[in-house]
Design an enzyme around this catalytic site. Structure first.
Site, PDB file in Angstrom:
ATOM      1  N   GLU A   1      57.546  33.547   3.893  1.00  0.00           N
ATOM      2  CA  GLU A   1      57.877  33.689   2.463  1.00  0.00           C
ATOM      3  C   GLU A   1      56.623  34.003   1.657  1.00  0.00           C
ATOM      4  O   GLU A   1      56.629  34.871   0.773  1.00  0.00           O
ATOM      5  CB  GLU A   1      58.522  32.399   1.965  1.00  0.00           C
TER       6      GLU A   1
ATOM      7  N   ASP B   1      56.273  37.647  -0.346  1.00  0.00           N
ATOM      8  CA  ASP B   1      56.104  37.740  -1.797  1.00  0.00           C
ATOM      9  C   ASP B   1      55.022  38.750  -2.142  1.00  0.00           C
ATOM     10  O   ASP B   1      55.163  39.537  -3.085  1.00  0.00           O
ATOM     11  CB  ASP B   1      55.758  36.355  -2.344  1.00  0.00           C
TER      12      ASP B   1
ATOM     13  N   ASP C   1      63.747  32.752  -1.450  1.00  0.00           N
ATOM     14  CA  ASP C   1      62.664  32.503  -0.492  1.00  0.00           C
ATOM     15  C   ASP C   1      62.951  33.188   0.845  1.00  0.00           C
ATOM     16  O   ASP C   1      62.055  33.790   1.452  1.00  0.00           O
ATOM     17  CB  ASP C   1      62.509  30.995  -0.262  1.00  0.00           C
TER      18      ASP C   1
ATOM     19  N   GLU D   1      62.327  36.953   0.779  1.00  0.00           N
ATOM     20  CA  GLU D   1      60.901  37.267   0.920  1.00  0.00           C
ATOM     21  C   GLU D   1      60.445  37.100   2.365  1.00  0.00           C
ATOM     22  O   GLU D   1      59.627  37.887   2.854  1.00  0.00           O
ATOM     23  CB  GLU D   1      60.086  36.368  -0.003  1.00  0.00           C
TER      24      GLU D   1
END
Length: 225
Positions: free
Chosen positions: A45, A49, A118, A121
């Site tokens: 995650e 991002d 989450d 990502e």
């Protein structure tokens, strides 16, 4: 590692077949299911991002050659925020393949916005680690689709503009009322009404409350002007 039928179907939905299936498995494993022999998706995650941010920043610069940093920043934020990631996750039914602990599952974890965002990502990072930046970029651009070209172009969003319009005329801030919700949990459709104390109102429908609220505010501003 052999993937389950559900994860193979998920590969088809996102348009990427993993060379290393363990990356996909890790990307959909929530911390509530982690163990000494099973890694969760938190580190992925973190990476995803950053990959998402780079892809979106590049796409926005390419899309508008004259936009200032002040114009680009809110567009960027709208595209990478957890809510948008969760919307994309719902569209590809990511919740259906999440590996969750019992307590998280019983509390509706497959529908939780933060959890879905989450995981989205993490899936991006898994594709990046599996096949490189270009594959991750193609995935993001394909899944985000028209969101990129349709992202709010004003430096201020429509809800802020409507609130400022009302306050400038001595009115209370507008209210937003959910008129209806339909569709399955992984792809809900909301109808929201934006209302002023004068009785002026406009409604809009979208795949998230935020999008519907923004669209309703934009519609009401158009009527008022």
């Amino acid at each position: 590692m052999k993937l389950s039928k559900e994860l193979r179907a998920f590969e088809q939905r996102i348009g990427h077949k993993f060379t290393d299936p363990t990356l996909l498995m890790r990307s959909v494993t929530h911390a509530s299911m982690s163990s000494p022999t099973r890694q969760d998706n938190q580190r992925l995650e973190f990476l995803g991002d950053r990959v998402l941010g780079l892809v979106m920043a590049t796409a926005l610069l390419d899309q508008d050659q004259t936009a200032s940093e002040g114009q680009l920043a809110p567009r960027f934020n709208a595209l990478v925020r957890k809510e948008t990631c969760a919307e994309v996750a719902r569209e590809i039914d990511l919740g259906a393949v999440l590996k969750l602990g019992r307590s998280e599952m019983l509390s509706g974890g497959r529908r939780k916005q933060a959890l879905l965002g989450d995981a989205m990502e993490a899936v991006i990072a898994a594709v990046y680690k599996d096949s490189g930046f270009e594959a991750a970029q193609n995935l993001i651009l394909r899944l985000w689709g028209a969101r990129i070209s349709n992202v709010e172009t004003d430096a201020r969003d429509s809800k802020t503009s409507l609130q400022e319009w009302a306050q400038a005329r001595g009115q209370k801030p507008p209210s937003y009322v959910e008129i209806s919700r339909s569709g399955p949990d992984h792809a809900p459709v909301f109808t929201i009404a934006a209302r002023l104390e004068t009785g002026a109102e406009a409604q809009a429908t979208a795949g998230s409350k935020r999008q519907a609220e923004q669209a309703a505010a934009r519609a009401l501003l158009a009527e008022l002007s």
